[in-house]
Motif scaffolding. Structure first.
Motif, PDB file in Angstrom:
ATOM      1  N   PRO A 171       0.823  -1.222   0.000  1.00  0.00           N
ATOM      2  CA  PRO A 171       0.000   0.000   0.000  1.00  0.00           C
ATOM      3  C   PRO A 171       0.855   1.270   0.000  1.00  0.00           C
ATOM      4  O   PRO A 171       1.974   1.284   0.515  1.00  0.00           O
ATOM      5  N   TRP A 172       0.316   2.329  -0.598  1.00  0.00           N
ATOM      6  CA  TRP A 172       0.964   3.635  -0.499  1.00  0.00           C
ATOM      7  C   TRP A 172       0.838   4.143   0.941  1.00  0.00           C
ATOM      8  O   TRP A 172      -0.173   3.937   1.600  1.00  0.00           O
ATOM      9  N   PHE A 173       1.898   4.826   1.409  1.00  0.00           N
ATOM     10  CA  PHE A 173       1.839   5.439   2.731  1.00  0.00           C
ATOM     11  C   PHE A 173       2.536   6.799   2.655  1.00  0.00           C
ATOM     12  O   PHE A 173       3.449   7.011   1.845  1.00  0.00           O
ATOM     13  N   PRO A 174       2.116   7.740   3.486  1.00  0.00           N
ATOM     14  CA  PRO A 174       2.689   9.092   3.409  1.00  0.00           C
ATOM     15  C   PRO A 174       4.080   9.157   4.036  1.00  0.00           C
ATOM     16  O   PRO A 174       4.363   8.476   5.019  1.00  0.00           O
ATOM     17  N   VAL A 175       4.939   9.958   3.437  1.00  0.00           N
ATOM     18  CA  VAL A 175       6.272  10.224   3.988  1.00  0.00           C
ATOM     19  C   VAL A 175       6.447  11.739   4.027  1.00  0.00           C
ATOM     20  O   VAL A 175       5.820  12.477   3.268  1.00  0.00           O
TER      21      VAL A 175
END
Length: 675
Positions: free
Chosen positions: A587-591
C-alpha cells in the motif's frame, strides 16, 4: 476367587501396557503441546489430501482438482488422482457433511482414532494367541507382567510412534494401515479356529478397510484368508471346518476384488499406479532415470538386498552425546547389489529400533515349525504368514525411508505374540531367577524402543515444521548433553557463507550471527534455517520527493527477486516486490520531508519465505527463500542489500542507510559456549 484374580491380572496387564504405550504415542502425536489441529508443516501441505478426496466423493467423483496434490498427483486423461487408497478419506465424510471448518486439519484426530483401534486390536490379538498357545490356562503373575511389557513395546515402542510425529498423509495412512491389518489378523485367527459367519464378516470388513488403506496390507490379508480357507477345505485345521472353508476364502477374495476394482478405475491396473504419469516424475530427472534403469518401475526383487540390509542392519541407529541422544543413522540408506534407487532417506532399522519384537518373532519360528496335531496351533501359521507378507511390498521397493518399516509392525506383533507365549511356557518350567532376568531384559528393551522412537519422533517434528520448534530443539541440544563431553558445541562452525557440504547435526553460523543453519544429513535438503537476522534499510526523506524506483534488496533463491522502493510527487511511497511473474506492490503510505522510515526483510523458517514489511506501511508480501532447484534439491537462499551504504537516490530525494536487524539470541549463545 483365584479365577477372578487371574482375570484381573489380564485386565490390569492390558491397562498398564496400553496406558504407557498411549502416553508415548499421544505425546509424539501432539509434539508435547495441545494442538488438536496440528499439521506436519505450517502451510498444511500433505495434511489436506484425504479431505480433497472426501470432497470429491461427495461431488460424485474420484478425481480431485487439478494441481491440488502438487507433485504427488497422477494425471491420467487430464484428470488428477491420488495414489493413496480412499479409506481415510471415507471416514472424513461425516465430518465434512457437518462442517468445513476443519478442512486440512483432521489428520491428527484421524491418527488418534487409528491408534485407539490399533491398541484395542493388539491387546485382543495378544490374548487370543495366548489362548491358542496355552489352551486357555489361567494367567500367572509372570505372564501378566510379560504381557504388559509386550503391550508397551507394541503400542509405544514401534515406528508407529515416529509416524505420529508428522500429521500428514504419508504417516496417517501408515497408522491406519497398521491398525486395520492387526485387526484383520485378529479376525483371521478367530475365523481359523472358529469358522463362523460372524467372524468371517468381521474379517471381511477389516480386510476391505485394510485393502482400501494400503495395497500391500490388503493383499497380504486376502492371501492369508484364502490360505486359511484352503487349509479348512483340506482338513488341516480340523474335520469340522471342511464345510465352512468358503467363509474365510470369500472374506479374503471379495475385499481384494473391491480394492482391485477401485485401482482399475483410477489407473487401469489391479494394484500398480503409473509412475510415469505422476507430476513428480515430470519434474524430477532422477525419478526418470530410476524408471529407465528399472524397466519403467521402481519395484522388483533387485531391491531386496538393499531393503534387507537397511531395514535389518544392527547398526541402523545413531547414538550421540547431545539431545536427542538417540536418532536415525547419520547418512541416507545406501544401495546394494547394484540397485538403482529412486529416493532414500536416513532410515532406522527394525533390528535397532524394535529389538524386543524382533527377538520374540525369531523365538516364534521354531515353535511354529514344530510338528503338531493341535489344529489351533496350526492355525497360527497362515496368520503369521499373512502378517509377514505385509512387508513384501517395501522389501521390493526402490524407495527407502524409516516410515516404511511400519509395514513390518503387523508381522512383528503377531509373530512376537507367539514368541512371547512360547517363551513364557518355557520359562515357567524353569527357575524363578531365570524368569526375573528374562523379564528385566524384556522390560529394558521395551523401554529402549519407547525412548528411541519418541526421541526420533520429536526430532522429526522439529526439523519438518522448522521455525520456533526447530529453534527450541537446537536450544535443547545445547542445554542437554552428556556432562563430560562437548556435546553439540563441537558441531558448531562459522564462515562468511553457507558451505555446500556438511555433516549431520552440524550447526553453521554465517557471518557475525547473520544466520544459523542445521545440517539434516539428508541428500535432498541438507541445510535448514534455524534463525536469521532481518535485513533493514532506513530511508531518510528530503524536502522534495520525486517519482522513481530504487532497489533495496535482492533475494537470491533459485531465481533472483528484487525489493524496491517506489515514490511519487505527493510525498507518498510504497514497497514493490519484482519477480518473474511481474510486480507486486504494497500500500501507499505518506512520507514527510526531514523524516525517515524503515523497510525490512525477515525470513520465516517455518514457511520458507522471506517476509517484506515497512514501517509505516506494514506487510507487503512474501518472497521465496528456500526453493527446490531443477534437481529438486532444496537450499536456503541469501538476501543482499542492493546498494552500497550509504546511498543517495538524488532523483527521488531519498537517502538509504543499512541498519542491523534485531539481534539473534540463540546464535550468539551457541558461539560463546562453543568458544
Amino acid at each position: 476367587m483365584r479365577s477372578v484374580a487371574r482375570q484381573r491380572r489380564e485386565l490390569v496387564a492390558t491397562a498398564v501396557g496400553l496406558v504407557v504405550g498411549g502416553v508415548a504415542y499421544f505425546l509424539a502425536l501432539f509434539d508435547y503441546r495441545f494442538d488438536p489441529t496440528r499439521t506436519a508443516v505450517r502451510l498444511g501441505y500433505g495434511s489436506n489430501f484425504f479431505d480433497l478426496q472426501a470432497e470429491a466423493f461427495l461431488n460424485g467423483r474420484i478425481d480431485v482438482p487439478t494441481d491440488s496434490l502438487g507433485i504427488e498427483g497422477f494425471v491420467v486423461d487430464g484428470k488428477t488422482y491420488m495414489y493413496f487408497p480412499p479409506f481415510p478419506a471415507l471416514i472424513r465424510i461425516p465430518v465434512l457433511l457437518v462442517t468445513r471448518a476443519f478442512d486440512g486439519r483432521l489428520s491428527l484426530l484421524s491418527m488418534a482414532v487409528a491408534w485407539v483401534l490399533f491398541a484395542v486390536m493388539t491387546a485382543k490379538l495378544l490374548w487370543l494367541v495366548r489362548r491358542v498357545v496355552t489352551h486357555g490356562r489361567p494367567v500367572t503373575r509372570f505372564e501378566a507382567l510379560a504381557a504388559a511389557v509386550f503391550l508397551v513395546a507394541a503400542t509405544g515402542g514401534t515406528v508407529v510412534i515416529f509416524d505420529a510425529s508428522l500429521p500428514w498423509v504419508y504417516h496417517e495412512v501408515y497408522v491406519w494401515a497398521v491398525a486395520l491389518v492387526v485387526g484383520a489378523l485378529y479376525w483371521l485367527l478367530r475365523t481359523a479356529i472358529e469358522p463362523s459367519r460372524a467372524n468371517a464378516l468381521w474379517l471381511a470388513g477389516f480386510a476391505l478397510a485394510a485393502g482400501l488403506t494400503r495395497t500391500p496390507g490388503g493383499w497380504a490379508i486376502a492371501i492369508g484368508a484364502m490360505t486359511v480357507g484352503l487349509a479348512l477345505r483340506l482338513g488341516r485345521l480340523g474335520p469340522e471346518g471342511r464345510r465352512r472353508w468358503r467363509l474365510p476364502f470369500v472374506a479374503g477374495l471379495a475385499p481384494l476384488a473391491v480394492a482391485m476394482g477401485y485401482n482399475l478405475v483410477k489407473f487401469g491396473h489391479p494394484y500398480l499406479f503409473p509412475l510415469e504419469r505422476q507430476v513428480w516424475t515430470s519434474v524430477n530427472a532422477h525419478r526418470r532415470e530410476a524408471l529407465e534403469a528399472n524397466g519403467g518401475t521402481i519395484t522388483g526383487l533387485q531391491f531386496f538386498p538393499t531393503s534387507f540390509v537397511n531395514y535389518f542392519r544392527p547398526d541402523g541407529i545413531r547414538f550421540v552425546d547431545y539431545f536427542p541422544f538417540i536418532t536415525l543413522p547419520g547418512q541416507p540408506a545406501q544401495a546394494h547389489a547394484g540397485a538403482f534407487l529412486d529416493q532414500s532417506y536416513r532410515t532406522g532399522s527394525v533390528t535397532a529400533f524394535m529389538p524386543l519384537l524382533l527377538i520374540l518373532s525369531l523365538v516364534a519360528l521354531p515353535y511354529l515349525a514344530r510338528r503338531t496335531r493341535d489344529r489351533q496351533r496350526r492355525a497360527l501359521r497362515p496368520v503369521v504368514f499373512a502378517g509377514v507378507l505385509v512387508s513384501g511390498g517395501v522389501m521390493a521397493y526402490g524407495y527407502l525411508a524409516y516410515r516404511y518399516t511400519s509395514e513390518f509392525v503387523p508381522g512383528l506383533l503377531v509373530a512376537g505374540a507367539v514368541g512371547l507365549w512360547a517363551a513364557c511356557e518355557f520359562l515357567l518350567r524353569r527357575g524363578g531367577r531365570l524368569r526375573r532376568v528374562a523379564l528385566a531384559g524384556a522390560a529394558s528393551l521395551a523401554a529402549f524402543s519407547v525412548a528411541a522412537n519418541m526421541l526420533t519422533a520429536h526430532a522429526s517434528a522439529a526439523m519438518t515444521w522448522r521455525g520456533e520448534p526447530l529453534r527450541s530443539y537446537v536450544a535443547s541440544q545445547l542445554d542437554h548433553h552428556v556432562p563430560w563431553t562437548q556435546g553439540v558445541r563441537r558441531m558448531v562452525t562459522q564462515s562468511d557463507s553457507l558451505p555446500a557440504e556438511g555433516v549431520t547435526d552440524q550447526l553453521h553460523v554465517v557471518g557475525d550471527c547473520e544466520g544459523l543453519y542445521l545440517h539434516t544429513g539428508d541428500a535432498y535438503e541438507p541445510w535448514v534455517l534455524v534463525e536469521r537476522r532481518a535485513n533493514v534499510v532506513v530511508v531518510d526523506v528530503q524536502e522534495t520527493i520525486r517519482p522513481g524506483r530504487t532497489p533495496l534488496f535482492i533475494v537470491h533463491a533459485t531465481k533472483d527477486r528484487f525489493v524496491q522502493l517506489e515514490t511519487k510527487r505527493d510525498h507518498y511511497a510504497r514497497v514493490v516486490i519484482a519477480n518473474e511473474d511481474g510486480d507486486y506492490a504494497g500500500p501507499w503510505f505518506p512520507v514527510y520531508g526531514g523524516g525517515s522510515f524503515r523497510v525490512g526483510v525477515s525470513v520465516a523458517g517455518d514457511l520458507g519465505y522471506a517476509e517484506v514489511t515497512s514501517t509505516p506501511g506494514g506487510f507487503v508480501g512474501y518472497v521465496p527463500f528456500t526453493e527446490w532447484n531443477e534437481n529438486w534439491e532444496a537450499r536456503p537462499g541469501t538476501i543482499d542489500f542492493a546498494f552500497r551504504s550509504p546511498h543517495r537516490a538524488v532523483k527521488q530525494g531519498i537517502t538509504l542507510h543499512r541498519e542491523e536487524g534485531l539481534p539473534l539470541t540463540l546464535c550468539p549463545r551457541l558461539l560463546n559456549e562453543a568458544g
